[in-house]
Design an enzyme around this catalytic site. Structure first.
Site, PDB file in Angstrom:
ATOM      1  CE  LYS A 194      -1.698   2.917   2.767  1.00 35.72           C
ATOM      2  NZ  LYS A 194      -1.651   4.175   1.992  1.00 35.72           N
ATOM      3  CD  GLU A 270      13.849   0.767   8.805  1.00 37.18           C
ATOM      4  OE1 GLU A 270      14.333   1.713   9.467  1.00 37.18           O
ATOM      5  OE2 GLU A 270      14.440  -0.301   8.612  1.00 37.18           O
ATOM      6  CB  CYS A 305      13.445   8.879   7.837  1.00 37.99           C
ATOM      7  SG  CYS A 305      14.403   7.984   6.643  1.00 37.99           S
ATOM      8  CD  GLU A 404      10.347  12.622  11.289  1.00 38.95           C
ATOM      9  OE1 GLU A 404       9.274  12.043  11.501  1.00 38.95           O
ATOM     10  OE2 GLU A 404      11.315  12.085  10.725  1.00 38.95           O
TER      11      GLU A 404
END
Ligand code: NAP
Ligand code: MG
Length: 501
Positions: A194, A270, A305, A404
């Site tokens: 997906k 992750e 990331c 973040e």
């Protein structure tokens, strides 16, 4: 007379107009609409235009993709092939990706706003390389024989998990998918992918290229749709043996719930990061450090990331590095992503741009000082652009030092010792990457040992190779992508005992 780059710009835009975009789900070897016929707009953040209407997969579509994957796995049409055969098909898949590298790069750029030059030099080739690397690896993996007593033989072999679900984000849509599907397929699994709702286009094209290369029907399925519907259905599905996710820490945690609420499927995560990039007073090449620091936060619009989003500067070098950085930031001025000279494109969508600018407001409100950027940009009307932004006078408790942002916003923190640099760097819920610059080898070793991160760079940033594992400590994730270690995620170890008569 027009310049070569103006010509290339015009050509890319022309190609974009005539692209044949795949917009249906790919299930059991063919393109298909969602069962309930729903579609969602795929918007290009370059200019806000709708470029396709993509099938919106629901739980029923995930069901049929998982059923197709299960059938393919049980009749062993893929898992039962000799590894050398699977290798040949994966190499052909890699060749297909390489052959269509320009088209895939264009789709990526249109779909999520990255510069075409980066998509061409990074995303397409890295995807092909990843498929090739795992294809090459799979017929070189041997089992083991355990040192048991004389009257027994115990073999330790690896078997595919079965049906593997993969859910990925939009920042490197193809690469994030390839890091998972390449080892999963190489190991003999069937996959249901997906892609992120913001960036479904390359995944759909990859499915088609995989089929052309000889991946059998049902072995690689792609179901576009929304996370809380299609993503959740995959996570909760009782017939999925493992779910492997890249994305935010918040959603990563949901996958642990999905597993516990369903069939205890294996989970690999992750997730996010807030990586510290330290420059010590014993670093002499401040030019190299500043240039790496700029790349670490401004490449890919900061939607990385591993972004080095906390720059931790020793006070003795701070002014010099900061001055250099501000000059370098000017080189990342947002431009039209299809212009070959553009180094910073659009953020993935307006909602994300607003979120990033919200952090900029918070930084200001909490007392940090904007030294450059801090505003929207509009190189193309209707697009989602934000200027490269640097904050000075950031303290470790400020929101912009903790959360973040996933955009081109750098927080600069100042320290006056090695001890303080380590303390500041490790003061985070995340532990994906970290870096330290110093010409004192003992200091480098002391510091790299103490940094709590899955990937640590010394005198560089974002070094990258398929041979090296990638993933995070703490709330940056569970498990590793890349390298042979990735096979640990997509295989079960089987111990088989034979008693000798
Ligand atoms: P995200 O919101 O977590 O989305 C990632 C994927 O999860 C998308 O496909 C998304 O679908 C899906 N999803 C969302 N909600 C879900 C739910 N309730 N159940 C199941 N699936 C769901 O992350 P993002 O904002 O797209 O991407 C940015 C994040 O990815 C950052 O935190 C970044 O650090 C992380 N990232 C990590 C790595 C790494 O290797 N560590 C690499 C790249 C990115 P939708 O399309 O519907 O949202
Ligand atoms: Mg899009």
């Amino acid at each position: 007379m027009s310049s070569p780059s103006a010509d290339a710009f015009a050509q890319w835009r022309q190609r974009a107009e005539s692209l044949n975009i795949r917009s249906q789900a790919f299930i059991d070897g063919r393109f298909t609409d969602a069962l309930d016929g729903r579609r969602f707009d795929c918007v290009s953040p370059i200019d806000g235009r709708v470029i396709a209407q993509v099938a919106e997969g629901g739980a029923a579509d995930i069901d049929r993709a998982v059923a197709a994957a299960r059938r393919a796995f049980e009749d062993r049409r893929w898992a039962g092939l000799a590894p050398a055969r699977r290798k040949a098909v994966l190499l052909a898949f890699a060749d297909q990706v390489a052959r269509h590298a320009e088209e895939l790069a264009l789709l990526e750029s249109l779909d999520m706003g990255k510069p075409i030059s980066d998509a061409l030099s990074v995303d397409s080739p890295a995807t092909a390389r990843c498929l090739r690397w795992y294809g090459e690896a799979v017929d070189k993996l041997y089992g083991e024989i355990a040192p048991t007593a004389d009257d027994t033989i115990a073999t330790i072999t690896r078997e595919p998990l079965g049906v593997v679900g993969v859910v990925v984000p939009w920042n490197f849509p193809m690469i994030m998918a390839a890091w998972k599907i390449a080892p999963a397929l190489a190991a003999g699994n069937s996959v249901v992918l997906k892609p992120a709702e913001q960036s479904p286009l390359t995944a759909l094209r990859l499915a088609e290229l995989a089929a052309e290369a000889g991946i059998p029907a049902g072995v690689f399925n792609v179901v576009p749709g929304f996370g809380p519907v299609a993503g959740q259905a995959l996570g909760l599905h009782p017939d999925v043996d493992g779910a492997f996710f890249t994305g935010s820490t918040e959603v990563g945690k949901l996958f642990l719930h999905y597993s516990s609420q369903s069939n205890m499927k294996r989970i690999g995560l992750e997730c996010g990061g807030k990586s510290a990039h330290i420059v010590m007073d014993r670093c002499q090449d401040l030019e190299a450090a500043a240039s790496a620091a700029a790349g670490a936060i401004f490449f890919n619009q900061g939607e990385m990331c591993t972004a080095g989003s906390r720059l931790v500067l020793h006070k003795a070098v701070k002014d010099q590095v900061l001055e250099r950085l501000v000059a370098l930031a000017a080189g990342y001025s947002p431009g039209h992503p299809l212009h070959p000279a553009t180094t910073m494109g659009a953020l993935v969508d307006h909602r994300h741009a607003e979120r990033v600018l919200g952090y900029v407001d918070k930084g200001r409100a909490e007392g940090a000082r904007v030294v450059c950027g801090g505003e929207r940009a509009e190189p193309v009307p209707g697009g989602a652009y934000v200027q490269p932004t640097i904050f000075d006078q950031v303290t470790p408790k400020m929101t912009i030092a903790r959360e973040e942002i996933f955009g081109p916003v750098l927080a600069v923190l100042t320290v006056d010792s090695e001890e303080e640099a380590i303390a500041v760097a490790n003061d985070s819920d995340y532990g994906l990457a970290a870096a330290v610059w110093s010409d004192d080898v003992s200091q480098l070793h002391r510091m790299t040992r103490r940094l709590r991160a899955g990937v640590v760079y010394a005198n560089c940033y974002d070094a990258d190779d398929l041979t090296v594992p990638f993933g995070g400590f703490k709330q940056s994730g569970i498990g590793r992508d890349k390298s042979l270690h990735a096979f640990d995620k997509y295989t079960e170890l089987k111990s088989t005992w034979l008693r000798l008569r």
